[in-house]
Design an enzyme around this catalytic site. Sequence first.
Site, PDB file in Angstrom:
ATOM      1  CG  ASP A 111      49.064  20.000  35.066  1.00  0.00           C
ATOM      2  OD1 ASP A 111      49.980  20.707  35.519  1.00  0.00           O
ATOM      3  OD2 ASP A 111      49.242  18.847  34.608  1.00  0.00           O
ATOM      4  CE  LYS A 144      59.228  11.267  35.051  1.00  0.00           C
ATOM      5  NZ  LYS A 144      58.438  12.260  34.350  1.00  0.00           N
ATOM      6  N   GLY A 148      56.854  16.732  36.326  1.00  0.00           N
ATOM      7  CA  GLY A 148      57.602  15.575  35.827  1.00  0.00           C
ATOM      8  C   GLY A 148      58.141  14.706  36.950  1.00  0.00           C
TER       9      GLY A 148
HETATM   10  P1  13P Z   1      54.896  13.115  34.982  1.00  0.00           P
HETATM   11  O1  13P Z   1      54.835  13.019  33.500  1.00  0.00           O
HETATM   12  O2  13P Z   1      56.281  12.830  35.502  1.00  0.00           O
HETATM   13  O3  13P Z   1      53.890  12.291  35.686  1.00  0.00           O
HETATM   14  O4  13P Z   1      54.612  14.654  35.352  1.00  0.00           O
HETATM   15  C1  13P Z   1      53.294  15.130  35.430  1.00  0.00           C
HETATM   16  C2  13P Z   1      53.213  16.613  35.461  1.00  0.00           C
HETATM   17  O5  13P Z   1      54.177  17.325  35.608  1.00  0.00           O
HETATM   18  C3  13P Z   1      51.870  17.197  35.318  1.00  0.00           C
HETATM   19  O6  13P Z   1      51.914  18.593  35.274  1.00  0.00           O
HETATM   20  O1  G3H Z   2      52.327  17.608  32.314  1.00  0.00           O
HETATM   21  C1  G3H Z   2      51.367  17.201  31.684  1.00  0.00           C
HETATM   22  C2  G3H Z   2      50.429  16.222  32.278  1.00  0.00           C
HETATM   23  O2  G3H Z   2      51.019  14.963  32.379  1.00  0.00           O
HETATM   24  C3  G3H Z   2      49.121  16.220  31.551  1.00  0.00           C
HETATM   25  O3  G3H Z   2      49.180  15.494  30.364  1.00  0.00           O
HETATM   26  O4  G3H Z   2      48.179  17.046  28.719  1.00  0.00           O
HETATM   27  O5  G3H Z   2      48.309  14.598  28.256  1.00  0.00           O
HETATM   28  O6  G3H Z   2      46.711  15.473  29.972  1.00  0.00           O
HETATM   29  P1  G3H Z   2      48.022  15.671  29.248  1.00  0.00           P
HETATM   30 ZN    ZN Z   3      53.677  19.291  34.257  1.00  0.00          ZN
END
Ligand code: 13P
Ligand code: G3H
Ligand code: ZN
Length: 331
Positions: free
Chosen positions: A93, A195, A223
């Site tokens: 991610d 949000k 998100g």
């Molecule tokens: P949230 O912060 O809405 O859970 O989104 C997570 C996300 O986009 C991880 O890449």
């Molecule tokens: O979009 C980001 C994710 O919520 C991951 O969050 O970088 O704090 O692990 P983090």
């Molecule tokens: Zn994200």
Amino acid sequence: MIVTTKDLFEQAYGKYAVGAYNINNLEQTVGLFRGNLGKHKSNEEPTDPKTSAPFIIQLSRGARSYTDKRFLEGLIRAAEDVFPEAIFAVHLDHGTEEVCYECIDSGFYSSVMIDASHEPFDENIATTRRVVNRAHERGISVEAELGMLGGVEEDIAVSEEHACLTDPDQAVEFVERSGCDSLAVAIGTSHGAYKFKGSQGLHFDRIKAIQSKLPGFPLVMHGSSSVPKEWVDRVNKAGGRLPNTSGVPEDQYLPAAKLGVTKVNIDTDGRLIWCAVYREIFRDKPDDFDPRTPGKPFMAEYAGFILHKNQMLGSAGQLEKVRAALTHQPA
Ligand code: 13P
Ligand code: G3H
Ligand code: ZN
């Protein structure tokens, strides 16, 4: 069974969205697997075909460096052994170019996200193209991002006025020139627990406009947490201090999925559940200092939450169909 993200997308596109859930530790990992298999309380419960779902595990850069990435990879390998009926992909991610290469070369990941959305358009394309070239040599797919979400991700904070929705024409050019396999689009969401102040939601006109120019191409929604009031209230009643905000209304997931949003990223909601359960235990059992005391109810609550999310995403009950399609056996 770890599968490619592409395989999951081919099964889901236009019908439902695959939940992409971030993990950081053991309890989240076990709760995640149980929830996707319809097991509420223990690993031994039978899998429920009516609710079990394919899913994506996401590892952020922060998660990989929280202790050492090898612990997370070990947890996932162990979960694969303990839950052999699970079908899932492993995804990086919000990767940088360097971390994408590391993950591609490790051979462990199904897909990587190169997040160069803060770069100018042409540079975002060039960076993404380099990652795509290296990933495709290894059969790994690449998610890229175009447009800017609000909120905080990793170490980059984007304020509301700098967030901008993805332009559909730019999206077409971006996909063609970069060769990416899926595209994270800015359609009104933002990262984190803060949000929307009122009852805002997704920009469906924008999703439709992007899908009409990129039919069949998987879109990704970051998100996507819904920041349920129930969990915010539980956190606050147990001594937390979170403001009243709202996230993506859960009844908007499936309509978005029908318009090509095939991967839905959820992290914050899982953190809220973690925070509520642990705070409640510390409040209610002040003389208990066993790490398993909050860990057990957290795993059960998290499993229940995942199952519910998958129902809202439409992925609940799809596991056996996916297994049949991927193993070429009748469902
Ligand atoms: P949230 O912060 O809405 O859970 O989104 C997570 C996300 O986009 C991880 O890449
Ligand atoms: O979009 C980001 C994710 O919520 C991951 O969050 O970088 O704090 O692990 P983090
Ligand atoms: Zn994200």
